[in-house]
Each structure stands twice: as C-alpha cells, then as structure tokens.
Design a protein around this motif. Sequence first.
Motif, short mmCIF file in Angstrom:
data_model
loop_
_atom_site.label_atom_id
_atom_site.label_comp_id
_atom_site.label_asym_id
_atom_site.label_seq_id
_atom_site.Cartn_x
_atom_site.Cartn_y
_atom_site.Cartn_z
N VAL A 175 16.19 46.61 -36.64
CA VAL A 175 16.38 45.81 -35.44
C VAL A 175 15.06 45.32 -34.87
O VAL A 175 13.99 45.87 -35.16
N THR A 176 15.17 44.28 -34.06
CA THR A 176 14.06 43.83 -33.22
C THR A 176 14.37 44.21 -31.77
O THR A 176 15.48 44.64 -31.44
N VAL A 177 13.37 44.02 -30.92
CA VAL A 177 13.58 44.29 -29.50
C VAL A 177 14.70 43.41 -28.96
O VAL A 177 15.56 43.85 -28.19
N GLY A 178 14.72 42.14 -29.36
CA GLY A 178 15.75 41.23 -28.90
C GLY A 178 17.14 41.64 -29.36
O GLY A 178 18.12 41.51 -28.61
N ASP A 179 17.25 42.13 -30.61
CA ASP A 179 18.54 42.62 -31.11
C ASP A 179 19.11 43.69 -30.19
O ASP A 179 20.28 43.65 -29.79
N VAL A 180 18.27 44.65 -29.86
CA VAL A 180 18.73 45.80 -29.07
C VAL A 180 19.00 45.39 -27.63
O VAL A 180 20.00 45.82 -27.03
N SER A 228 7.82 41.56 -40.95
CA SER A 228 8.50 40.79 -41.99
C SER A 228 7.64 39.62 -42.45
O SER A 228 6.59 39.33 -41.88
N ALA A 229 8.12 38.93 -43.49
CA ALA A 229 7.38 37.79 -44.05
C ALA A 229 7.24 36.67 -43.03
O ALA A 229 6.27 35.91 -43.05
N SER A 230 8.20 36.59 -42.09
CA SER A 230 8.12 35.54 -41.06
C SER A 230 7.29 35.96 -39.86
O SER A 230 7.16 35.20 -38.91
N GLY A 231 6.73 37.15 -39.90
CA GLY A 231 5.87 37.62 -38.83
C GLY A 231 6.60 38.32 -37.70
O GLY A 231 6.00 38.59 -36.66
N ASP A 232 7.87 38.63 -37.87
CA ASP A 232 8.64 39.31 -36.82
C ASP A 232 8.42 40.82 -36.91
O ASP A 232 8.33 41.40 -38.00
N LEU A 233 8.33 41.46 -35.75
CA LEU A 233 8.17 42.90 -35.68
C LEU A 233 9.56 43.55 -35.74
O LEU A 233 10.42 43.26 -34.91
N VAL A 234 9.76 44.42 -36.70
CA VAL A 234 11.07 45.03 -36.95
C VAL A 234 10.93 46.54 -36.96
O VAL A 234 10.02 47.09 -37.58
N ILE A 247 18.17 20.49 -18.60
CA ILE A 247 17.44 21.76 -18.59
C ILE A 247 18.08 22.70 -19.61
O ILE A 247 19.28 22.96 -19.56
N LEU A 248 17.25 23.18 -20.54
CA LEU A 248 17.68 24.18 -21.51
C LEU A 248 16.90 25.46 -21.26
O LEU A 248 15.76 25.43 -20.78
N TYR A 249 17.51 26.56 -21.60
CA TYR A 249 16.87 27.85 -21.41
C TYR A 249 16.70 28.52 -22.77
O TYR A 249 17.67 28.75 -23.49
N ARG A 250 15.42 28.78 -23.09
CA ARG A 250 15.09 29.37 -24.38
C ARG A 250 14.75 30.86 -24.19
O ARG A 250 14.05 31.23 -23.26
N PHE A 251 15.24 31.65 -25.10
CA PHE A 251 15.00 33.09 -25.09
C PHE A 251 14.35 33.48 -26.42
O PHE A 251 15.04 33.81 -27.40
N PRO A 252 13.00 33.40 -26.48
CA PRO A 252 12.31 33.64 -27.76
C PRO A 252 12.64 34.98 -28.39
O PRO A 252 12.80 35.07 -29.62
N GLY A 288 16.29 41.46 -36.86
CA GLY A 288 15.97 42.27 -38.03
C GLY A 288 17.21 42.69 -38.79
O GLY A 288 17.12 43.44 -39.75
N VAL A 289 18.37 42.20 -38.36
CA VAL A 289 19.64 42.59 -38.99
C VAL A 289 19.79 41.86 -40.31
O VAL A 289 19.76 40.63 -40.35
N LYS A 290 19.96 42.61 -41.37
CA LYS A 290 20.11 42.01 -42.69
C LYS A 290 21.48 41.35 -42.83
O LYS A 290 22.48 41.86 -42.34
#
Length: 409
Positions: free
Chosen positions: A52-57, A86-92, A305-310, A316-318
């Motif tokens: 998982v990532t922080v956002g997943d949880v 990960s290869a995309s630079g995400d912390l998992v 107006i759009l709201y983005r949640f990076p 990290g879910v396969k």
Amino acid sequence: MMLSLRIGSAGPFSYLPVHLQVKREAGLQSNRLEPDLRERVESAIERLGGRVTVGDVAARAGVKLAQADEALKALAYDTAAALQVSASGDLVYAFAPDFRSRLRSRSLLVSTLLPLGRRLGGALSYLARVAFGTALVASVVVVWLAVMALLRGRGDDRDDRGYRGGGFGGGYYSGRMFMDVTDLFLYWDPYYYQNTAQRVANGEQLSFVESIFSFVFGDGDPNADFEERRWQRLGEMIRAKGGVVTAEEMAPYLDPPEPADPPGRPLYDSSGMTETYIPYPDENFVLPALIKFGGEPSVDEAGRILYRFPALQLTGVKGKRPANRFSPQSSFEVPMERDWQFTAASGGQVAGTVFLGLLNLVGVAVLSSLMADPRAVYVLAAQGLGFVPGLLGPLQLYAAAFFAIPALR
C-alpha cells in the motif's frame, strides 16, 4: 527496477522478565497510536493485500493523510515491513501476510490487554442492561409477594384476632416465603460484548430482558460510525476517479449548503454563449476533504474548479484497475444516516415491558399504602420478607423512573 529497504525487526515472542517486557512494550511504535486508528489502518492494509501507499490507506480507512503516514511508519517498524520505491518513483509499504500476528507476538498490550479491556467493558455493559431488565421482573415478584402477605395478614387480623393472639396477622405462616432471584440470571450470556445498536443493524433480535433496557434508555446512536463510513466512501470515490473530482461529485459525502435553484430558461453571457449552471457558487464545504486527503484546487481550461488529490493518485495495490475520471457517479455508494428508533424491541416485547412496568407501578403504590401501618414491618419479617421495607425507597424510584425516562426521551 524496484528498490527495497527492510525496516524494524519482528522477533518472536519470548517470556521476558517484567522490566524487560515493559522496556520492550515502550519501544514499540504502534503502542503510541490510538487503538482505533491502529485497528482501522491494520484492517485497510489487510484488505488492500499488504502492499500500500499512504493514499491507499487514508482512502480505505477514512483517516487523514498525516494519520495514515504515522500509523504506516509505526506498523512497518514493529512488523519489519519492507519500504519500497517502485519504478514510477512511488513510495510503497509492503507488509507480510502475517503482519498482524507478528505485531501481537511482540506486544502484550495489543495481544492481551486491549482485547481484554474491550471484552470486560462489553461484558459490564451487557450485565448492566440485563440487570436493569431483571430488576423489573424481580421488583414485580417481590412487591406483589409483599402485598399479598400484608393483605393476607390484614384479613387474618380481622377474622380471628383473638385466636391468633392479636397482632397484624403474625404467626399465620409456619414457613418462610422465599424467592431465589438468582434463578433469573440463568440465561445470561457471559460472552456478550457487542454494542446493541450494531446487533440491531445486523438484524439480531434482543432478548426480553435487553428489550426492557432498550425501552427505557434506547439503543445508542445508530450513526456512531457514520463519519468513518462517509470518509471511507469519499476516499474510495476520489481514488476511483483518478484523484481529480469536482465539488458536485464530493457534495453527497460532505455537508454542502442547499444548491442554487436552476434557471427556468437558458442563461447567456454578453457574447451570446450559454452560461454553465453552477449549483454551489460557494464551494468552501469541500475544505474538510482537502485537509483530510491533501487536496489542491485548480482551474481547467473551461474555467471550472477541479480538486486534485496527489496522494490518492498513487497506489501500491497490485492488479488494480486504472482510474476512470468519467466513471458514472451512480456507481459509487453514498452512505446514508440511519433513522433513530425509540426502541429496537419488537411490538410484543414492548407490550410485555409496558404491562410489567404498569404491574410494578401499581404494586409499588399499593405496597407504599400498606406500609403506612407500623405493624407491616413485623408481618413481612415473619414471612421472610423483612428486607422489603429497606428496599421501598429504591423500588419507588425504579417504578417512577421506568416511565419517566422514556417519556423524557
């Protein structure tokens, strides 16, 4: 390519001296978390497959990003989880399938003390409910036994005062009238610890003694978990839409004002172009979601107006399906508040409860009248009911409160 770093350690449980066990408990980072937060994050990790990532949880558990980050770091340290890039630079965070068992094997607090405290608290809560209902049955029995004893004694006193040596029916019974109140406790369930509101939501029926408590005091807040449920569903909706949403899409999960009335005819600006209908001219109701999930407002080419949640755009879910910004809104569940009920007891249980309550109220009133005779104390003592005069005050209070409390509710 994926980089991986293992953090923490998860040694097996061993029997340690008390001072070493205390030191070990103090060193566990997860013991510093709020128990509810830790359990929600653990459950989210498990449901998401352990990677998982922080956002997943945060999205799955319905907690703030900062809380999810703190809990993940603590649990990763205590269970020797792998911290991967990960290869995309995400912390998992990659947790072992048995990470919960690892944590409980190291922590006496998590494995024993907290569950024991919850079970004890639940058992005491259940005993309070059942004791209140049992008290009604016991009160009816004791009150009417005392009333019958006094009335019988008064009748005997009128009929043959001289033969029995005078007095208020003294000596008529050779034996003692006795009621074993503990017989009413035979059907208690010592392992009950679920909240009544949760049981009702699951369709479970109350026992009769529980229905008495429910009639008087109610069944608790049926929406106690509403905040948790709506934040979870909102987070899942944002993630499913790729982390970019509008205020209108978040409105069903938040507390928006009444939308503006739609125009009765098309609106045109100075150039003759049709103006877009904006249901919420003031979108400040989305601020709690931006704070909780780390959102940022932005404006698209059309001026919306759009709201983005990076953080919710990373996962990290396969095997997770790619997000679809244009998924229909109807495909997402919106949690609704449950209606409050006066009582979760059935109609038959309520009728039985009211009948017993009235029987007890009338009995207490009659007993109070009979106790005005100073000889009543001696009659009751002679029949094995000498404890009743001392209980008269509590019995009167119980009988009055039995209908006063639900009337106030």
